[in-house]
Design a protein around this motif. Structure first.
Motif, PDB file in Angstrom:
ATOM      1  N   ASN A 183     174.705  45.004 173.154  1.00 26.75           N
ATOM      2  CA  ASN A 183     176.148  45.213 173.013  1.00 26.75           C
ATOM      3  C   ASN A 183     176.179  46.453 171.888  1.00 26.75           C
ATOM      4  N   PRO A 184     176.998  47.672 172.574  1.00 31.86           N
ATOM      5  CA  PRO A 184     176.783  48.599 171.491  1.00 31.86           C
ATOM      6  C   PRO A 184     177.714  48.547 170.361  1.00 31.86           C
TER       7      PRO A 184
ATOM      8  N   ILE B 144     178.640  38.273 180.799  1.00 34.32           N
ATOM      9  CA  ILE B 144     177.599  38.642 180.105  1.00 34.32           C
ATOM     10  C   ILE B 144     177.958  38.014 178.486  1.00 34.32           C
ATOM     11  N   ILE B 145     179.031  38.361 177.851  1.00 36.26           N
ATOM     12  CA  ILE B 145     179.212  38.165 176.631  1.00 36.26           C
ATOM     13  C   ILE B 145     179.184  36.606 176.393  1.00 36.26           C
ATOM     14  N   ARG B 146     179.552  35.653 177.217  1.00 37.67           N
ATOM     15  CA  ARG B 146     179.478  34.384 177.365  1.00 37.67           C
ATOM     16  C   ARG B 146     178.090  33.788 177.153  1.00 37.67           C
ATOM     17  N   VAL B 147     177.060  34.656 177.642  1.00 40.06           N
ATOM     18  CA  VAL B 147     175.733  34.309 177.522  1.00 40.06           C
ATOM     19  C   VAL B 147     175.065  34.592 176.252  1.00 40.06           C
ATOM     20  N   SER B 148     175.376  35.848 176.038  1.00 38.05           N
ATOM     21  CA  SER B 148     174.842  36.445 174.510  1.00 38.05           C
ATOM     22  C   SER B 148     176.010  37.460 174.085  1.00 38.05           C
ATOM     23  N   GLU B 149     176.169  37.399 172.930  1.00 39.38           N
ATOM     24  CA  GLU B 149     177.086  38.592 172.121  1.00 39.38           C
ATOM     25  C   GLU B 149     176.120  39.617 171.744  1.00 39.38           C
ATOM     26  N   ASP B 150     175.121  39.359 171.709  1.00 44.75           N
ATOM     27  CA  ASP B 150     173.911  40.507 171.323  1.00 44.75           C
ATOM     28  C   ASP B 150     173.299  41.376 172.386  1.00 44.75           C
ATOM     29  N   GLY B 151     172.316  40.466 173.230  1.00 45.20           N
ATOM     30  CA  GLY B 151     171.725  40.988 174.157  1.00 45.20           C
ATOM     31  C   GLY B 151     170.956  40.181 175.061  1.00 45.20           C
ATOM     32  N   MET B 152     170.302  40.669 176.231  1.00 46.21           N
ATOM     33  CA  MET B 152     169.636  39.994 176.928  1.00 46.21           C
ATOM     34  C   MET B 152     168.545  40.569 177.638  1.00 46.21           C
ATOM     35  N   VAL B 153     167.578  40.088 178.260  1.00 45.37           N
ATOM     36  CA  VAL B 153     166.560  40.791 179.072  1.00 45.37           C
ATOM     37  C   VAL B 153     166.424  40.014 180.359  1.00 45.37           C
ATOM     38  N   ALA B 154     166.361  40.844 181.523  1.00 48.10           N
ATOM     39  CA  ALA B 154     166.133  40.382 182.799  1.00 48.10           C
ATOM     40  C   ALA B 154     164.937  41.225 183.726  1.00 48.10           C
ATOM     41  N   LYS B 155     164.246  40.391 184.414  1.00 48.82           N
ATOM     42  CA  LYS B 155     163.266  41.219 185.094  1.00 48.82           C
ATOM     43  C   LYS B 155     164.064  41.435 186.367  1.00 48.82           C
ATOM     44  N   ILE B 156     163.991  42.713 186.608  1.00 51.27           N
ATOM     45  CA  ILE B 156     164.834  43.200 188.138  1.00 51.27           C
ATOM     46  C   ILE B 156     163.619  43.872 188.828  1.00 51.27           C
TER      47      ILE B 156
ATOM     48  N   ARG C  27     169.413  47.714 167.200  1.00 52.56           N
ATOM     49  CA  ARG C  27     167.839  47.701 167.032  1.00 52.56           C
ATOM     50  C   ARG C  27     167.155  46.421 167.145  1.00 52.56           C
ATOM     51  N   SER C  28     167.458  45.682 166.269  1.00 48.04           N
ATOM     52  CA  SER C  28     166.850  44.443 166.199  1.00 48.04           C
ATOM     53  C   SER C  28     166.787  43.406 167.441  1.00 48.04           C
ATOM     54  N   THR C  29     167.918  43.591 168.218  1.00 50.81           N
ATOM     55  CA  THR C  29     168.258  42.784 169.350  1.00 50.81           C
ATOM     56  C   THR C  29     167.395  43.378 170.370  1.00 50.81           C
ATOM     57  N   ILE C  30     167.358  44.609 170.189  1.00 49.61           N
ATOM     58  CA  ILE C  30     166.522  45.280 171.454  1.00 49.61           C
ATOM     59  C   ILE C  30     164.992  44.800 171.223  1.00 49.61           C
ATOM     60  N   LEU C  31     164.462  44.885 170.000  1.00 47.98           N
ATOM     61  CA  LEU C  31     163.237  44.524 169.588  1.00 47.98           C
ATOM     62  C   LEU C  31     162.946  42.899 169.790  1.00 47.98           C
ATOM     63  N   HIS C  32     164.129  42.018 169.873  1.00 49.10           N
ATOM     64  CA  HIS C  32     164.097  40.758 169.986  1.00 49.10           C
ATOM     65  C   HIS C  32     163.623  40.459 171.302  1.00 49.10           C
ATOM     66  N   GLU C  33     164.463  41.187 172.448  1.00 46.21           N
ATOM     67  CA  GLU C  33     164.202  41.079 173.797  1.00 46.21           C
ATOM     68  C   GLU C  33     162.945  41.612 174.443  1.00 46.21           C
ATOM     69  N   ILE C  34     162.310  42.638 173.449  1.00 45.92           N
ATOM     70  CA  ILE C  34     160.987  43.313 173.804  1.00 45.92           C
ATOM     71  C   ILE C  34     160.011  42.010 173.506  1.00 45.92           C
ATOM     72  N   GLY C  35     160.244  41.145 172.482  1.00 45.77           N
ATOM     73  CA  GLY C  35     159.625  40.284 172.031  1.00 45.77           C
ATOM     74  C   GLY C  35     159.205  39.025 173.171  1.00 45.77           C
ATOM     75  N   HIS C  36     160.506  38.862 173.814  1.00 49.20           N
ATOM     76  CA  HIS C  36     160.497  37.855 175.063  1.00 49.20           C
ATOM     77  C   HIS C  36     159.560  38.405 176.054  1.00 49.20           C
ATOM     78  N   ILE C  37     159.530  39.786 176.086  1.00 46.02           N
ATOM     79  CA  ILE C  37     158.812  40.365 177.132  1.00 46.02           C
ATOM     80  C   ILE C  37     157.258  40.065 176.780  1.00 46.02           C
ATOM     81  N   ARG C  38     156.991  40.711 175.717  1.00 49.81           N
ATOM     82  CA  ARG C  38     155.433  40.966 175.157  1.00 49.81           C
ATOM     83  C   ARG C  38     154.975  39.517 174.964  1.00 49.81           C
ATOM     84  N   LEU C  39     155.751  38.509 174.614  1.00 48.07           N
ATOM     85  CA  LEU C  39     155.201  36.948 174.317  1.00 48.07           C
ATOM     86  C   LEU C  39     155.413  36.075 175.579  1.00 48.07           C
TER      87      LEU C  39
END
Length: 181
Positions: A77-78, A56-68, A86-98
């Motif tokens: 990454n805590p 996972i860390i090779r894909v993104s150091e901060d975070g990612m989203v998946a539809k499961i 917080r910014s990472t989580i909202l970034h991933e929500i952005g991917h979903i909403r957009l």
């Protein structure tokens, strides 16, 4: 990457729609609460085995989203600073909403802007009379980098928009006022 002015406006409107949908009236906004309200499962990178964590860390150091199955899961990454998480989580929500289906430079720029505008929108910087980057950090609990960028956007917004608020900007301010009562 610079997006078109029209796209920036569309993303701002989407952010405000989410504010309205979730009835966000207090600040800072807690990203984990947003996920809970949207039915998004959050998973820390720490929940995984060492081998999975390394992948996972090779894909993104901060975070990612998946539809499961039929729901979204955001992995984060805590070990990062809480404002960055917080910014990472909202970034991933952005991917979903957009409705991003692929990972490319444009979608990353859009998700970055979504998160930044969600966490520290120019109309609220104006409403709360935050003139300095540190004040933006203190009010919205964001990173220095995000606050600095938000302050730059705010200064441009003031220069080009003045106090001629768009309908969605008025709605943001209305929500903020509601939270103060």
């Amino acid at each position: 990457m610079r997006l078109s002015d029209e796209r920036y406006e569309e993303i701002k409107e989407e952010v405000v729609e989410l504010y309205k949908e979730l009835h966000i009236t207090t600040f800072p906004v807690m990203a984990m609460d947003v996920c809970k309200q949207l039915g998004i499962v959050l998973k820390s990178y720490n929940q995984f085995t060492e081998q999975t964590f390394a992948a996972i860390i090779r894909v993104s150091e901060d975070g990612m989203v998946a539809k499961i199955d039929n729901h979204y899961e955001i992995f984060y990454n805590p070990s990062k600073e809480s404002a960055r998480v917080r910014s990472t989580i909202l970034h991933e929500i952005g991917h979903i909403r957009l409705k991003h289906l692929i990972h490319d430079e444009e979608n990353e720029a859009e998700a970055n802007f979504f998160a930044s505008y969600f966490l520290a929108p120019a109309p609220l910087i104006h409403y709360f009379e935050l003139g300095f980057t540190q004040e933006i950090i203190d009010k919205f609990w964001v990173t220095f980098s995000l606050a600095s960028n938000a302050n730059d956007r705010y200064q441009k917004w003031l220069k080009y928009s003045g106090t001629g608020f768009r309908a969605y900007e008025k709605e943001l301010i209305r929500l903020a006022k509601e939270g103060e009562n």
